[in-house]
Design an enzyme around this catalytic site. Structure first.
Site, short mmCIF file in Angstrom:
data_model
loop_
_atom_site.label_atom_id
_atom_site.label_comp_id
_atom_site.label_asym_id
_atom_site.label_seq_id
_atom_site.Cartn_x
_atom_site.Cartn_y
_atom_site.Cartn_z
N PHE A 109 0.83 -1.20 0.00
CA PHE A 109 0.00 0.00 0.00
C PHE A 109 0.87 1.25 0.00
O PHE A 109 1.88 1.32 0.71
CB PHE A 109 -0.88 0.06 1.26
CG PHE A 109 -2.03 -0.90 1.27
CD1 PHE A 109 -3.25 -0.55 0.71
CD2 PHE A 109 -1.91 -2.15 1.85
CE1 PHE A 109 -4.33 -1.44 0.74
CE2 PHE A 109 -2.97 -3.04 1.89
CZ PHE A 109 -4.18 -2.67 1.33
N ASP A 110 0.46 2.24 -0.78
CA ASP A 110 0.94 3.60 -0.57
C ASP A 110 0.25 4.13 0.68
O ASP A 110 -0.78 3.58 1.11
CB ASP A 110 0.60 4.45 -1.80
CG ASP A 110 0.88 5.92 -1.57
OD1 ASP A 110 1.99 6.24 -1.12
OD2 ASP A 110 -0.03 6.73 -1.81
N LYS A 111 0.79 5.19 1.27
CA LYS A 111 0.17 5.73 2.48
C LYS A 111 -0.77 6.88 2.17
O LYS A 111 -1.99 6.77 2.29
CB LYS A 111 1.23 6.20 3.49
CG LYS A 111 0.63 6.76 4.78
CD LYS A 111 1.68 7.29 5.71
CE LYS A 111 2.20 8.64 5.27
NZ LYS A 111 1.19 9.73 5.38
N THR A 112 -0.22 8.00 1.74
CA THR A 112 -1.00 9.22 1.58
C THR A 112 -2.04 9.09 0.48
O THR A 112 -1.70 8.81 -0.67
CB THR A 112 -0.08 10.42 1.28
OG1 THR A 112 0.91 10.50 2.30
CG2 THR A 112 -0.87 11.71 1.24
N VAL B 18 -1.24 -1.01 -4.30
CA VAL B 18 -2.39 -0.12 -4.25
C VAL B 18 -1.89 1.30 -4.04
O VAL B 18 -1.17 1.58 -3.08
CB VAL B 18 -3.35 -0.51 -3.10
CG1 VAL B 18 -4.64 0.31 -3.19
CG2 VAL B 18 -3.66 -2.00 -3.12
#
Length: 642
Positions: free
Chosen positions: A322-325, A531
């Site tokens: 996963f990306d965060k922001t 993602v």
């Protein structure tokens, strides 16, 4: 086969099947009642003409391209039955073959209609405000920046932002969310959705050709052309298999007649039965029936697979990055804490001064400060002499004093910063907040040569409400490793990682370093989903086995690089996508088992028990219809996302 037919042929197909059945029934009755031979001949002729028309046309077309297909095999088998004096069996074959094609066509039509219904969602015209009056214009004449009017019950013609009014928008056609979403000024609306309650004025943000709906339709059209790996393999094998069936059929006639002196009629009848039994109609139809239905089911939920190959690949995924922001978090920084060190100062007063300075800044922290001041209904005073130090802080004169707002680097650059009153306490607070995953700044007042820390502001990108639930569901679905990849600082990333419960956190990554991490996961787990939503995620999305982008907030680059798009930006659709892909794989396995078992059983029975042609026809067409209907079940696939 049915794949070559369009929806406009449906009525013609029904008519042809009815005429074929009529010819078959009249022929049978004439034979049974021993009527005039010409009556049976005309009746069977009717069945042959209308039952074999599509198959003959497609078979001749294939021969012109120097190929042999399944349609030709069925026509040859029917003609063979006629040659050996069994017209009833041939007519029955053509009837069941045409009926099977019609039923398959219906099944495919159901899948396609679920997708193509999106094409009808967007109105052709919009009521645009011109000189204070609402004027109906074709969508092509509407420009970005124009304002259009929506009344209750209207379908939204173009993507835009509400400038006046409040209403509930039914977005189920795009996102799958069944409950209307309350919206007001500043919030986005999307073409194809329905305004349910209030009057709205909306400013256009995208042209008709760039709307979310048009983008969704384009992705669906792409999905229909991208075949699954198994389907491409079957397509490659169909031609040599069909030729092989013809060769085996010829040998099944020649060998018994030449070497075993078997009567030609008996050998030829068995060979025609073998041709019908060995034809791979059910195998060929099994994959597209399931894959197209699954893509349609996903589209109904606001989830777009760019092709069957990605639906198939997602079933193999064992790790998710996963990306965060903007992905695990909302992507919108909020002011979460206002702290004061000056006892005589209130939080509201501190926030008023901070907002006065930051009203001239475009920084995302400044926008969050102003938003918090508006929510508290605070009056923001005027400021003068605004100055910014990029990446560190800002200052301006407010009510006769210079107010500085900055991070530790901003104040550490000052000479004798230790002379700032409250510096040690302020620095300790900022370091503590950083360890908690928050971004914090100090607010310092400078007046008559005196500098004093008034307090601090702490900001955070709020975690998506569904993030932790999604991580738990992925684990229940057997995902072995969940990884967070972000360019944000280590403290913030680790705090978010602990909150949602990921296995590993990699922070302070450049886009190229994200790619390296994804490639390492692919080497370790074989199949990985990434993602993300931003430009800096595009390369990692492309490097993963399956790239998944968020459709609303995702950048054009990310959407282009992704293989799956979640149009609603609801992460709860991710476990659904994974479960749907695995259900599709199970359906394909069942379909292949049905198709190949039917072929093997019929061929074995032909040689051991002399299976008659009518039973071979029933077995062949029955298995074909069965796999089509089994694939169609995926249209109603449900998975509990909560």
């Amino acid at each position: 086969m049915v794949g070559r037919l369009g929806l406009k042929d449906m009525h013609r197909q029904v008519l042809f099947v009815a005429l074929t059945l009529s010819g078959l029934v009249v022929g049978w009755l004439s034979d049974w009642l021993q009527g005039p031979p010409f009556v049976a001949a005309m009746a069977y002729g009717l069945a042959y003409v209308f039952g074999g028309w599509d198959g003959l046309r497609n078979g001749v077309k294939a021969l012109r391209q120097r190929t042999v297909d399944i349609d030709l095999l069925m026509v040859l088998a029917a003609l063979g039955a006629l040659v050996i004096g069994a017209p009833a069996e041939g007519a029955m074959l053509l009837f069941l073959f045409s009926l099977s094609n019609m039923l398959q066509h219906y099944a495919f039509g159901r899948s396609r209609q679920a997708i193509q219904a999106l094409m009808q969602l967007r109105p052709d015209r919009a009521r645009v405000l011109r000189d204070g009056l609402a004027v109906e214009l074709p969508l092509e004449a509407v420009r970005v920046g124009d304002v259009f009017v929506l009344k209750p019950g209207d379908r939204v013609p173009l993507d835009g932002v509400i400038v006046r009014g409040e209403s509930a928008l039914d977005e189920s056609t795009l996102t799958g969310e069944s409950i209307p979403v309350d919206k007001g000024p500043g919030q986005e609306v999307y073409a194809g959705t329905i305004n349910t309650t209030g009057n709205l004025e909306v400013r256009v943000t995208r042209l008709a050709s760039d709307s979310t709906l048009v983008r969704m339709i384009a992705l669906i059209e792409q999905a229909q052309t991208e075949k699954a790996v198994v389907q491409r393999l079957i397509d490659r094998l169909e031609q040599p298999y069909a030729v092989g069936v013809l060769v085996v059929t010829a040998l099944a006639v020649a060998i018994p007649v030449i070497f075993f002196q078997e009567p030609f009629t008996q050998a030829f009848y068995r060979a025609m039965t073998l041709m019908v039994a060995a034809s791979p109609c059910a195998v060929v139809i099994s994959t597209p029936a399931a894959v197209l239905s699954a893509i349609a089911a996903g589209a109904r939920r606001g989830m777009l697979f760019k092709g069957g190959v990605y639906l198939e690949a997602l079933a193999r995924v064992r790790a998710v990055a996963f990306d965060k922001t903007g992905t695990l978090t909302e992507g919108r920084v909020r002011l979460v804490q206002v702290g004061v060190l000056e006892a005589r100062l209130s939080e509201d007063a501190l926030l008023q001064w901070a907002a006065a300075v930051q009203q001239y800044s475009e920084h995302h922290l400044a926008r969050a400060t102003l938003e918090a001041a508006r929510q508290r209904r605070l009056t923001v005073p005027e400021a003068e002499g605004f100055r910014a130090v990029i990446g560190q802080g800002v200052r301006a004169v407010v009510e006769g004093a210079t107010i500085h707002i900055g991070n530790l680097r901003y104040f550490e650059a000052w000479e004798q910063n230790s002379s700032i009153k409250g510096w040690a306490a302020g620095r300790a607070v900022l370091e503590t907040l950083a360890r908690q995953g928050k971004t914090a700044v100090l607010v310092v007042r400078e007046q008559t040569g005196q500098r004093e820390v008034l307090g601090w502001l702490a900001f955070a990108d709020a975690l998506r409400a569904e993030a932790m639930e999604v991580i738990q569901q992925l684990r229940r679905l057997g995902i072995s490793s969940i990884v967070l990849l972000t360019g944000d600082n280590r403290h913030v990333a680790e705090a978010i990682g602990r909150q949602v419960g990921v296995d590993t956190v990699h922070a302070e990554l450049l886009p190229a370093q994200k790619v390296v991490q994804v490639q390492a996961l692919v080497e370790q787990f074989g199949a990985v989903a990434m993602v993300g939503d931003g430009v800096n995620d595009a390369a990692a999305l492309a490097a993963s086995t399956v790239g998944i982008a968020l459709g609303r907030t995702g950048t054009d680059v990310a959407l282009e690089a992704a293989d799956v798009v979640l149009m609603s930006d609801d992460l709860r659709q991710l476990p659904y996508a994974l479960a749907l892909s695995r259900a599709t794989r199970r359906t394909l396995s069942i379909n292949f088992a049905i198709a190949f078992s039917a072929i093997i059983l019929m061929i074995t029975t032909i040689f051991l028990q002399g299976l008659p042609l009518p039973l071979a026809v029933i077995g062949h067409e029955g298995s074909t219809v069965l796999v089509a209907l089994n694939g169609l079940r995926l249209l109603r696939y449900g998975f509990a996302t909560s």
